[in-house]
Write an enzyme that holds these catalytic residues in place. Structure first.
Site, PDB file in Angstrom:
ATOM      1  N   GLN A  67       0.777  -1.246   0.000  1.00  0.00           N
ATOM      2  CA  GLN A  67       0.000   0.000   0.000  1.00  0.00           C
ATOM      3  C   GLN A  67       0.813   1.302   0.000  1.00  0.00           C
ATOM      4  O   GLN A  67       0.480   2.247  -0.723  1.00  0.00           O
ATOM      5  CB  GLN A  67      -0.946   0.019   1.217  1.00  0.00           C
ATOM      6  N   GLU A 189       1.275  -1.246   8.344  1.00  0.00           N
ATOM      7  CA  GLU A 189       0.483  -0.110   8.820  1.00  0.00           C
ATOM      8  C   GLU A 189       0.399   0.015  10.354  1.00  0.00           C
ATOM      9  O   GLU A 189       0.788   1.030  10.925  1.00  0.00           O
ATOM     10  CB  GLU A 189      -0.937  -0.238   8.237  1.00  0.00           C
ATOM     11  N   ASP A 218       0.642   3.723   6.017  1.00  0.00           N
ATOM     12  CA  ASP A 218       0.905   3.355   4.621  1.00  0.00           C
ATOM     13  C   ASP A 218       0.618   4.517   3.667  1.00  0.00           C
ATOM     14  O   ASP A 218       1.512   5.059   3.033  1.00  0.00           O
ATOM     15  CB  ASP A 218       0.015   2.169   4.223  1.00  0.00           C
ATOM     16  N   GLY A 297      -8.023  20.535  19.236  1.00  0.00           N
ATOM     17  CA  GLY A 297      -7.678  21.919  18.920  1.00  0.00           C
ATOM     18  C   GLY A 297      -7.964  22.930  20.013  1.00  0.00           C
ATOM     19  O   GLY A 297      -7.842  24.115  19.785  1.00  0.00           O
ATOM     20  N   GLY A 298      -8.355  22.471  21.190  1.00  0.00           N
ATOM     21  CA  GLY A 298      -8.600  23.425  22.272  1.00  0.00           C
ATOM     22  C   GLY A 298     -10.059  23.852  22.378  1.00  0.00           C
ATOM     23  O   GLY A 298     -10.437  24.574  23.279  1.00  0.00           O
TER      24      GLY A 298
HETATM   25  N1  COA Z   1      11.722 -10.446  -9.108  1.00  0.00           N
HETATM   26  C1  COA Z   1      12.361 -11.219  -8.220  1.00  0.00           C
HETATM   27  N2  COA Z   1      12.290 -11.035  -6.887  1.00  0.00           N
HETATM   28  C2  COA Z   1      11.515 -10.034  -6.450  1.00  0.00           C
HETATM   29  C3  COA Z   1      10.814  -9.177  -7.328  1.00  0.00           C
HETATM   30  C4  COA Z   1      10.941  -9.421  -8.723  1.00  0.00           C
HETATM   31  N3  COA Z   1      10.323  -8.670  -9.610  1.00  0.00           N
HETATM   32  N4  COA Z   1      10.133  -8.286  -6.586  1.00  0.00           N
HETATM   33  C5  COA Z   1      10.400  -8.565  -5.298  1.00  0.00           C
HETATM   34  N5  COA Z   1      11.226  -9.604  -5.205  1.00  0.00           N
HETATM   35  C6  COA Z   1      11.797 -10.209  -4.003  1.00  0.00           C
HETATM   36  C7  COA Z   1      12.675  -9.256  -3.244  1.00  0.00           C
HETATM   37  O1  COA Z   1      13.934  -9.125  -3.868  1.00  0.00           O
HETATM   38  C8  COA Z   1      12.763  -9.926  -1.894  1.00  0.00           C
HETATM   39  O2  COA Z   1      13.734 -10.953  -1.935  1.00  0.00           O
HETATM   40  P1  COA Z   1      14.949 -11.081  -0.866  1.00  0.00           P
HETATM   41  O3  COA Z   1      14.312 -11.073   0.474  1.00  0.00           O
HETATM   42  O4  COA Z   1      15.556 -12.378  -1.237  1.00  0.00           O
HETATM   43  O5  COA Z   1      15.850  -9.944  -1.054  1.00  0.00           O
HETATM   44  C9  COA Z   1      11.404 -10.612  -1.792  1.00  0.00           C
HETATM   45  O6  COA Z   1      10.796 -10.495  -3.078  1.00  0.00           O
HETATM   46  C10 COA Z   1      10.456 -10.092  -0.754  1.00  0.00           C
HETATM   47  O7  COA Z   1      10.464  -8.670  -0.659  1.00  0.00           O
HETATM   48  P2  COA Z   1      10.034  -8.000   0.724  1.00  0.00           P
HETATM   49  O8  COA Z   1      10.010  -6.553   0.546  1.00  0.00           O
HETATM   50  O9  COA Z   1      10.916  -8.530   1.823  1.00  0.00           O
HETATM   51  O10 COA Z   1       8.543  -8.521   0.914  1.00  0.00           O
HETATM   52  P3  COA Z   1       7.829  -9.142   2.188  1.00  0.00           P
HETATM   53  O11 COA Z   1       6.503  -9.589   1.719  1.00  0.00           O
HETATM   54  O12 COA Z   1       8.647 -10.150   2.900  1.00  0.00           O
HETATM   55  O13 COA Z   1       7.659  -7.883   3.182  1.00  0.00           O
HETATM   56  C11 COA Z   1       6.910  -5.679   3.750  1.00  0.00           C
HETATM   57  C12 COA Z   1       6.648  -6.943   2.943  1.00  0.00           C
HETATM   58  C13 COA Z   1       5.864  -4.651   3.371  1.00  0.00           C
HETATM   59  C14 COA Z   1       6.794  -5.982   5.249  1.00  0.00           C
HETATM   60  C15 COA Z   1       8.331  -5.146   3.461  1.00  0.00           C
HETATM   61  O14 COA Z   1       8.475  -5.020   2.066  1.00  0.00           O
HETATM   62  C16 COA Z   1       8.651  -3.828   4.133  1.00  0.00           C
HETATM   63  O15 COA Z   1       8.907  -3.762   5.331  1.00  0.00           O
HETATM   64  N6  COA Z   1       8.646  -2.745   3.355  1.00  0.00           N
HETATM   65  C17 COA Z   1       9.007  -1.424   3.818  1.00  0.00           C
HETATM   66  C18 COA Z   1       7.928  -0.808   4.652  1.00  0.00           C
HETATM   67  C19 COA Z   1       6.613  -0.743   3.936  1.00  0.00           C
HETATM   68  O16 COA Z   1       6.469  -0.177   2.881  1.00  0.00           O
HETATM   69  N7  COA Z   1       5.596  -1.280   4.611  1.00  0.00           N
HETATM   70  C20 COA Z   1       4.231  -1.035   4.257  1.00  0.00           C
HETATM   71  C21 COA Z   1       3.671  -1.925   3.291  1.00  0.00           C
HETATM   72  S1  COA Z   1       2.080  -1.328   2.874  1.00  0.00           S
END
Ligand code: COA
Length: 476
Positions: A67, A189, A218, A297-298
């Protein structure tokens, strides 16, 4: 005599300096009044909002998911940026398949956050995929990502690598936390709402912390990031250089909870008199307490029941007893003597009895619907807020008219409602186009953006860099 001459000379010098300054400032103002073609800009002769888009010509390499990041790139797309969403082959943004309501179609979670974008599938860990990504880095102005910390580097897309390929590129990231003890944490979030001070200050004093329905972690951080990107592009006009932009979700939430940090510091000066716990004689601790439905806001405010509350959970109104309209409030609720009664006449006198006062106002609001209360109160400038349900918002004709609520057609799910661009500009109107299907624009982007020939496209495709591994390969 010599002195007189000197004086005269000084006065003449001052006068001529003033003339020079005047001339320079005249020139500077004149320069500001002309556009890139050296002409004075005129109001657009085209119909409202049809003079092109604010971010036309800006190309975004959109590596966002879920998001926060998609909120940011959707905003940029609404303003006319060409947003190329890179997705993992076969899977795509995880939200395509989350909270599915129409079998086989992209979820509303995905469709409502990815309008006006193009989708290309690339395996960013495949050698050919990496090559395609490098070419896209060279062709785009901004890379936006919100992967877990370190994921972009692990793909080989370090800042140094990107900057070497394209020194003009802005690299914008959402992370859960900024540099510090929690920088490696994954964040969603509600974690951000806890870390940014929203949860500890939301809810009722006697109950647990609460998260809000508004996605301030988010979507709020996505908004912050979009501003950072536009500023970085503006600065690039001067420096010719890209830069890193970071919006941490904790920071974004805290920015939205600014008034609560204000209250934290005010505690040193004594109790927070606008909190109802003050009126109830309950002592304050050493940190900002949860304020229930008190107005921040008071001006004291509270939720009051309206006609029909027994069956309708949204038959409520938020009523603010703003001091300048106290007389009008007394008249409306039928307590004209409260206007002059020293027990009620001043805000200070009212503070300890706010609960009783709101109970009396509620006796009146319960005799009216929330919309009747709104009409009566607004006629005499008393600020009130009817609690609008999502159903009422979805059906509200004025929101449809302004494009804040939009109906979109989608090839696999049919018609659905979405929230359009909340920012309205007179020269850059936002039309909401449906979200892309997974990889829908892969060929188009390879051909039009990267200028690959049909043969080159076929080669990349045959390498497997743009498609999901076949089931047998996966099993092996
Ligand atoms: N091709 C190949 N691999 C891909 C890819 C693609 N096109 N797109 C993503 N990936 C891989 C990434 O390289 C990563 O691999 P790695 O861990 O081996 O390096 C993997 O997919 C997972 O990515 P990740 O971001 O860790 O996803 P997740 O589902 O485990 O975590 C979140 C999700 C949101 C918790 C995390 O991305 C995060 O903390 N983001 C920052 C904060 C944020 O925006 N949070 C709010 C979300 S609404």
């Amino acid at each position: 005599m010599a002195k007189k001459k000197q004086k005269k000379g000084k006065a003449a010098a001052k006068k001529s300096a003033r003339k020079v300054v005047k001339l320079a400032s005249k020139k500077a103002h004149a320069a500001k009044r002309v556009n890139g073609n050296g002409q004075r800009p005129r109001p657009s002769s085209k119909p409202w909002g049809h003079a092109g888009k604010a971010l036309e010509g800006v190309r975004i390499l959109d590596f966002t998911h879920v998001q926060s990041g998609p909120t940011c790139t959707q905003l940029l797309a609404w303003f006319g940026a060409d947003v190329i969403k890179v997705e993992r082959p076969g899977i795509g943004d995880i939200t395509r398949g989350q909270l599915v309501d129409v079998k086989g179609a992209d979820s509303l979670y995905f469709t409502m956050l990815n309008h006006n974008k193009r989708s290309i599938t690339i395996d960013s860990k495949h050698p050919q995929g990496k090559r395609v990504l490098d070419e896209l880095v060279k062709s785009c102005d901004v890379l936006v990502e919100n992967f877990a910390p370190g994921a972009l580097d692990r793909m080989g897309l370090t800042w140094e690598h990107i900057h070497k390929l394209n020194p003009r590129m802005v690299v914008a990231s959402v992370k859960g936390f900024g540099p510090g003890p929690y920088e490696d944490c994954k964040v969603y979030e509600n974690v951000a709402q806890c870390a940014g001070g929203s949860a500890s200050t939301t809810g009722f004093r006697e109950g647990p912390p609460l998260v809000t329905g508004a996605q301030i972690g988010d979507s709020g951080t996505g908004l912050h990031l979009a501003l950072g990107i536009v500023c970085a592009l503006f600065q690039r006009n001067r420096t010719g250089r890209g830069q890193k932009v970071l919006a941490a979700m904790q920071d974004g939430v805290l920015n939205l909870c600014r008034v609560k940090l204000r209250d934290q510091q005010r505690l040193k000066a004594g109790p927070l008199t606008e909190y109802s716990q003050y009126g109830e004689g309950i002592p304050f601790g050493d940190s900002t307490p949860r304020a229930g439905n008190d107005s921040g806001g008071g001006q004291p405010g509270w939720f009051l029941k309206c006609k029909g509350w027994e069956n309708d959970p949204d038959a409520y109104i938020y009523f603010i007893t703003q001091a300048p309209v106290w007389g009008e409030i007394c008249d409306v609720i039928g307590e004209p003597t409260w206007k002059t009664d020293p027990e009620y006449a001043s805000p200070r006198a009212r503070l300890p009895k706010l609960k009783k006062i709101f109970e009396r106002i509620e006796q009146w609001t319960m005799t009216k619907t929330k919309f009747e209360v709104m009409e009566i109160c607004n006629n005499v400038d008393i600020p009130v807020g009817p609690i609008l349900s999502m159903k009422e918002i979805a059906e509200e004709p004025s929101l449809r008219k302004t494009g804040t609520v939009v109906e979109v057609d989608h090839p696999t799910r049919g018609k659905y409602l979405t929230v359009g661009n909340p920012i309205k500009m007179s020269d850059s109107i936002s039309e909401v186009k449906r979200s892309p299907l997974l990889g829908e624009h892969t060929d188009e982007i390879l051909k039009d953006v990267l200028k690959l020939s049909a043969k080159e496209i076929a080669e990349v495709k045959n390498s497997g860099a743009l498609s999901a591994p076949k089931k047998e390969e996966k099993a092996a």
